[in-house]
Design a protein around this motif. Structure first.
Motif, PDB file in Angstrom:
ATOM      1  N   ALA A 219       0.816  -1.217   0.000  1.00 21.46           N
ATOM      2  CA  ALA A 219       0.000   0.000   0.000  1.00 21.46           C
ATOM      3  C   ALA A 219       0.848   1.265   0.000  1.00 21.46           C
ATOM      4  O   ALA A 219       0.445   2.291  -0.557  1.00 21.46           O
ATOM      5  N   LYS A 220       2.019   1.175   0.603  1.00 24.01           N
ATOM      6  CA  LYS A 220       2.853   2.378   0.681  1.00 24.01           C
ATOM      7  C   LYS A 220       3.736   2.576  -0.541  1.00 24.01           C
ATOM      8  O   LYS A 220       3.839   3.701  -1.045  1.00 24.01           O
ATOM      9  N   VAL A 221       4.359   1.521  -1.021  1.00 27.64           N
ATOM     10  CA  VAL A 221       5.438   1.768  -1.983  1.00 27.64           C
ATOM     11  C   VAL A 221       5.296   1.103  -3.337  1.00 27.64           C
ATOM     12  O   VAL A 221       6.125   1.315  -4.205  1.00 27.64           O
ATOM     13  N   ILE A 222       4.279   0.303  -3.555  1.00 25.85           N
ATOM     14  CA  ILE A 222       4.262  -0.510  -4.764  1.00 25.85           C
ATOM     15  C   ILE A 222       3.387   0.077  -5.854  1.00 25.85           C
ATOM     16  O   ILE A 222       2.309   0.573  -5.606  1.00 25.85           O
ATOM     17  N   TRP A 223       3.889  -0.019  -7.095  1.00 23.93           N
ATOM     18  CA  TRP A 223       3.075   0.366  -8.252  1.00 23.93           C
ATOM     19  C   TRP A 223       3.387  -0.526  -9.451  1.00 23.93           C
ATOM     20  O   TRP A 223       2.531  -1.091 -10.071  1.00 23.93           O
ATOM     21  N   SER A 224       4.644  -0.671  -9.753  1.00 25.95           N
ATOM     22  CA  SER A 224       5.041  -1.409 -10.959  1.00 25.95           C
ATOM     23  C   SER A 224       4.892  -2.913 -10.764  1.00 25.95           C
ATOM     24  O   SER A 224       4.865  -3.414  -9.656  1.00 25.95           O
ATOM     25  N   ILE A 225       4.836  -3.660 -11.874  1.00 25.85           N
ATOM     26  CA  ILE A 225       4.727  -5.116 -11.786  1.00 25.85           C
ATOM     27  C   ILE A 225       6.092  -5.796 -11.868  1.00 25.85           C
ATOM     28  O   ILE A 225       6.190  -7.015 -11.821  1.00 25.85           O
ATOM     29  N   ARG A 226       7.162  -5.016 -12.015  1.00 25.93           N
ATOM     30  CA  ARG A 226       8.495  -5.608 -12.012  1.00 25.93           C
ATOM     31  C   ARG A 226       8.892  -5.962 -10.582  1.00 25.93           C
ATOM     32  O   ARG A 226       8.506  -5.287  -9.644  1.00 25.93           O
ATOM     33  N   PHE A 227       9.701  -7.012 -10.407  1.00 28.28           N
ATOM     34  CA  PHE A 227       9.952  -7.506  -9.059  1.00 28.28           C
ATOM     35  C   PHE A 227      11.394  -7.308  -8.578  1.00 28.28           C
ATOM     36  O   PHE A 227      12.343  -7.419  -9.326  1.00 28.28           O
ATOM     37  N   VAL A 228      11.494  -6.979  -7.290  1.00 31.52           N
ATOM     38  CA  VAL A 228      12.774  -6.959  -6.591  1.00 31.52           C
ATOM     39  C   VAL A 228      12.590  -7.785  -5.330  1.00 31.52           C
ATOM     40  O   VAL A 228      11.483  -8.100  -4.941  1.00 31.52           O
ATOM     41  N   LYS A 229      13.694  -8.112  -4.659  1.00 29.13           N
ATOM     42  CA  LYS A 229      13.598  -8.942  -3.464  1.00 29.13           C
ATOM     43  C   LYS A 229      13.974  -8.132  -2.237  1.00 29.13           C
ATOM     44  O   LYS A 229      15.057  -7.585  -2.149  1.00 29.13           O
ATOM     45  N   LEU A 230      12.999  -8.030  -1.303  1.00 35.04           N
ATOM     46  CA  LEU A 230      13.284  -7.457   0.008  1.00 35.04           C
ATOM     47  C   LEU A 230      13.661  -8.616   0.923  1.00 35.04           C
ATOM     48  O   LEU A 230      13.652  -9.781   0.526  1.00 35.04           O
TER      49      LEU A 230
ATOM     50  N   TYR B 148       6.655   4.110  -7.035  1.00 38.03           N
ATOM     51  CA  TYR B 148       5.605   5.096  -7.219  1.00 38.03           C
ATOM     52  C   TYR B 148       4.815   5.342  -5.935  1.00 38.03           C
ATOM     53  O   TYR B 148       3.645   4.984  -5.827  1.00 38.03           O
ATOM     54  N   PRO B 149       5.430   5.981  -4.940  1.00 35.64           N
ATOM     55  CA  PRO B 149       4.718   6.254  -3.691  1.00 35.64           C
ATOM     56  C   PRO B 149       3.857   7.504  -3.750  1.00 35.64           C
ATOM     57  O   PRO B 149       3.210   7.862  -2.760  1.00 35.64           O
ATOM     58  N   SER B 150       3.828   8.182  -4.917  1.00 28.97           N
ATOM     59  CA  SER B 150       3.107   9.449  -5.004  1.00 28.97           C
ATOM     60  C   SER B 150       1.706   9.309  -5.584  1.00 28.97           C
ATOM     61  O   SER B 150       1.042  10.307  -5.855  1.00 28.97           O
ATOM     62  N   ALA B 151       1.229   8.086  -5.778  1.00 27.61           N
ATOM     63  CA  ALA B 151      -0.135   7.898  -6.275  1.00 27.61           C
ATOM     64  C   ALA B 151      -1.140   8.289  -5.193  1.00 27.61           C
ATOM     65  O   ALA B 151      -0.865   8.179  -3.994  1.00 27.61           O
ATOM     66  N   CYS B 152      -2.320   8.704  -5.615  1.00 32.23           N
ATOM     67  CA  CYS B 152      -3.326   9.153  -4.640  1.00 32.23           C
ATOM     68  C   CYS B 152      -3.886   8.008  -3.812  1.00 32.23           C
ATOM     69  O   CYS B 152      -4.509   8.239  -2.773  1.00 32.23           O
ATOM     70  N   ASN B 153      -3.674   6.749  -4.258  1.00 28.32           N
ATOM     71  CA  ASN B 153      -4.160   5.614  -3.479  1.00 28.32           C
ATOM     72  C   ASN B 153      -3.068   4.998  -2.593  1.00 28.32           C
ATOM     73  O   ASN B 153      -3.255   3.922  -2.022  1.00 28.32           O
ATOM     74  N   ALA B 154      -1.929   5.683  -2.488  1.00 31.23           N
ATOM     75  CA  ALA B 154      -0.846   5.198  -1.629  1.00 31.23           C
ATOM     76  C   ALA B 154      -1.173   5.445  -0.154  1.00 31.23           C
ATOM     77  O   ALA B 154      -1.806   6.441   0.200  1.00 31.23           O
ATOM     78  N   LEU B 155      -0.714   4.555   0.691  1.00 37.28           N
ATOM     79  CA  LEU B 155      -0.941   4.674   2.130  1.00 37.28           C
ATOM     80  C   LEU B 155      -0.166   5.855   2.709  1.00 37.28           C
ATOM     81  O   LEU B 155       1.017   6.024   2.432  1.00 37.28           O
ATOM     82  N   GLU B 156      -0.836   6.671   3.519  1.00 36.31           N
ATOM     83  CA  GLU B 156      -0.193   7.829   4.145  1.00 36.31           C
ATOM     84  C   GLU B 156      -0.182   7.757   5.670  1.00 36.31           C
ATOM     85  O   GLU B 156       0.677   8.343   6.314  1.00 36.31           O
ATOM     86  N   THR B 157      -1.133   7.031   6.248  1.00 35.14           N
ATOM     87  CA  THR B 157      -1.201   6.912   7.707  1.00 35.14           C
ATOM     88  C   THR B 157      -1.439   5.465   8.113  1.00 35.14           C
ATOM     89  O   THR B 157      -2.340   4.810   7.571  1.00 35.14           O
ATOM     90  N   LEU B 158      -0.638   4.973   9.041  1.00 34.10           N
ATOM     91  CA  LEU B 158      -0.809   3.626   9.585  1.00 34.10           C
ATOM     92  C   LEU B 158      -1.241   3.747  11.034  1.00 34.10           C
ATOM     93  O   LEU B 158      -0.575   4.398  11.839  1.00 34.10           O
TER      94      LEU B 158
ATOM     95  N   LEU C 200       2.912  11.856  -0.350  1.00 36.61           N
ATOM     96  CA  LEU C 200       3.253  11.615  -1.755  1.00 36.61           C
ATOM     97  C   LEU C 200       4.733  11.251  -1.923  1.00 36.61           C
ATOM     98  O   LEU C 200       5.369  11.597  -2.909  1.00 36.61           O
ATOM     99  N   SER C 201       5.261  10.565  -0.943  1.00 42.21           N
ATOM    100  CA  SER C 201       6.673  10.183  -0.950  1.00 42.21           C
ATOM    101  C   SER C 201       6.835   8.954  -0.052  1.00 42.21           C
ATOM    102  O   SER C 201       5.867   8.428   0.499  1.00 42.21           O
ATOM    103  N   LEU C 202       8.074   8.516   0.125  1.00 45.38           N
ATOM    104  CA  LEU C 202       8.342   7.377   1.010  1.00 45.38           C
ATOM    105  C   LEU C 202       8.365   7.830   2.468  1.00 45.38           C
ATOM    106  O   LEU C 202       9.340   7.648   3.193  1.00 45.38           O
ATOM    107  N   THR C 203       7.272   8.429   2.898  1.00 46.42           N
ATOM    108  CA  THR C 203       7.072   8.863   4.281  1.00 46.42           C
ATOM    109  C   THR C 203       5.715   8.383   4.739  1.00 46.42           C
ATOM    110  O   THR C 203       4.727   8.497   4.007  1.00 46.42           O
ATOM    111  N   LEU C 204       5.657   7.846   5.949  1.00 43.22           N
ATOM    112  CA  LEU C 204       4.420   7.291   6.479  1.00 43.22           C
ATOM    113  C   LEU C 204       4.186   7.791   7.898  1.00 43.22           C
ATOM    114  O   LEU C 204       5.077   7.718   8.749  1.00 43.22           O
ATOM    115  N   SER C 205       3.002   8.307   8.165  1.00 42.92           N
ATOM    116  CA  SER C 205       2.618   8.712   9.517  1.00 42.92           C
ATOM    117  C   SER C 205       2.116   7.490  10.275  1.00 42.92           C
ATOM    118  O   SER C 205       1.378   6.679   9.714  1.00 42.92           O
TER     119      SER C 205
END
Length: 476
Positions: free
Chosen positions: A256-267, A277-287, A349-354
């Motif tokens: 919800a916070k950081v994902i948009w593309s369908i390409r994969f990386v490993k965490l 793409y953390p700047s989409a309007c449907n991205a998570l802003e508050t947890l 709209l960035s990699l920041t979460l409240s």
């Protein structure tokens, strides 16, 4: 003198749009489908020149970012060649073309008297004025939806994507020119002066759809008599209920916070699509974290977020829980910071979460309704009762259970694409696809030789039958 010239030009654009709309109402809906296929072909044939123009827009935008006059999140929305964005844009046109025609559908039919039938039928809204920022593909998305739903549209993108938008518009008009639909059915404008003029032309424009910043939407709402459909913020929240499963919470929160593309990386904990793409309007802003999870689920979720380089702005309880972590992540000291009261009213709209801890489901619902924007909110829970209470208690256009807020999107809902997301209280709410771009009209037909008149009905006269008719389309 310039203002007067802009006003004259804008009025001409609006008049032509209205004429194009009225002309199109007698054109078969099959021609609209043909137009979309034609547009898709034109876009593909012009791909190289369009993407070259997009690179020029990106270069100019990067200079603005470097000078501190543009945000990085806005820059991220500009790149039409990034990942599969171009292919998705073209596929969206075909997806919209294949959807059922939203016009001409009967939602109510009744026989008022013998031979007197009334039908409520879906129809286009008219002329749309759509104003958006940055994302150039919106030109194509909205044009496709407008054409399929029978609406004419005037589009205004952000100045940062003018080169790209201009070529996209030219491709669309070239595609339309090969069909019976007027090429002026879709038009673009470039200046704020033209927008200001059009906002006063309610005799031509039927609906305004602003997509962008809170300031943009509020400014539009305060400066027009025309109906406005849109949302001012995408301040999405997620609540970790006391029954939340830790693995499910990690997976859904990070997506919800950081994902948009369908390409994969490993965490460190699971494979995820690329973080881009953390700047989409449907991205998570508050947890929101239930207090009982502060020493269990929350630390694990925080580790996953920090692994994705998400900055965490925490209230005192959630901050304290992380300060006592064993083997803390190396970036904890730089990315975990105390929050302020105003933190929970910010769309980052960035990699920041409240982050905030609350004692109950009821307090979480109250918090979301106070600080959220009515866009999309979610709960992570194993309790059906809690899920039901959350979905009904949170007053947002979309409420999810154990699912990422990123699903709040017209394409994902099956609309092909979307014209925007509405958080208002009008006929459309949430992601707005074709159904949100139609209204209805009433059609009545008398088969009586003399015609029907109201004077024949009333006390001591004829009574209305009001007998429902089973119909999906108008029979005349």
């Amino acid at each position: 003198m310039v203002a007067q010239s802009s006003n004259i030009n804008a009025e001409a654009i609006a008049q032509v749009a209205k004429q194009a709309f009225e002309t199109s109402q007698l054109i078969p809906s099959s021609e609209r489908v043909e137009a979309l296929h034609s547009i898709r072909s034109e876009l593909e044939s012009r791909r190289t020149v369009i993407l070259a123009a997009n690179q020029e827009d990106l270069k100019a935008a990067q200079e603005e970012v470097d000078a501190g006059r543009m945000s990085k999140s806005l820059l991220g929305r500009l790149d039409l060649g990034r990942g599969d964005k171009w292919e998705s844009m073209l596929q969206g046109v075909l997806d919209v073309a294949s959807l059922p025609d939203p016009t001409g559908t009967v939602s109510y039919a009744t026989e008022l008297d013998d031979g007197l039938e009334l039908y409520r039928v879906s129809c286009p809204i008219g002329v749309l004025l759509v104003i958006f920022e940055a994302r150039p593909e919106v030109v194509v998305n909205i044009a496709a939806l407008a054409i399929k739903s029978g609406n004419a549209a005037i589009l205004k993108g952000g100045k940062e994507s003018n080169r790209t938008a201009k070529l996209l518009s030219e491709a669309i008009q070239a595609g339309l020119a090969k069909t019976a639909i007027p090429s002026t059915y879709i038009q673009t404008i470039e200046t704020r002066a033209e927008v200001s003029s059009l906002l006063a032309m309610d005799q031509y424009i039927d609906l305004v759809i602003p997509r962008g910043s809170k300031e943009l939407v509020k400014n539009i709402q305060h400066n027009t008599r025309i109906s406005v459909m849109g949302h001012a913020d995408g301040l999405c929240s997620m609540y970790l209920d006391e029954t939340a499963d830790v693995e499910k919470a990690k997976r859904v929160v990070v997506d919800a916070k950081v994902i948009w593309s369908i390409r994969f990386v490993k965490l460190e904990f699971v494979n995820f699509p690329q973080i881009d793409y953390p700047s989409a309007c449907n991205a998570l802003e508050t947890l929101i974290v239930h207090e009982s999870l502060l020493q269990t689920v929350w630390p694990e979720v925080a580790r996953s977020l920090l692994a994705a380089n998400v900055e965490l702005l925490c209230d005192a309880p959630t901050l304290k829980a992380l300060s006592s972590l064993r083997n803390p992540p190396q970036n904890l000291s730089t990315l975990v910071k105390p929050s302020e009261p105003s933190t929970y009213d910010i769309e980052h709209l960035s990699l920041t979460l409240s982050v905030i801890a609350l004692p109950s489901l009821q307090s979480a619902i109250k918090f979301i309704n106070k600080h959220g924007s009515g866009h999309t909110d979610a709960i992570i829970t194993e309790s059906d009762a809690a899920a039901s209470t959350f979905c009904r208690g949170v007053d947002s256009s979309s409420t999810f259970v154990n699912a990422s807020t990123r699903f709040a999107d017209g394409f994902r809902y099956g609309y092909g694409t979307e014209v925007g997301i509405s958080t208002g209280r009008i006929h459309a709410r949430g992601p707005v696809g074709l159904e949100g771009l139609v209204i209805y009209k009433y059609m009545m037909k008398s088969q009586d030789k003399a015609g029907h008149i109201v004077g024949e009905f009333g006390t001591g006269k004829k009574a209305y039958k009001h007998q429902r008719i089973d119909a999906s389309s108008v029979p005349f």
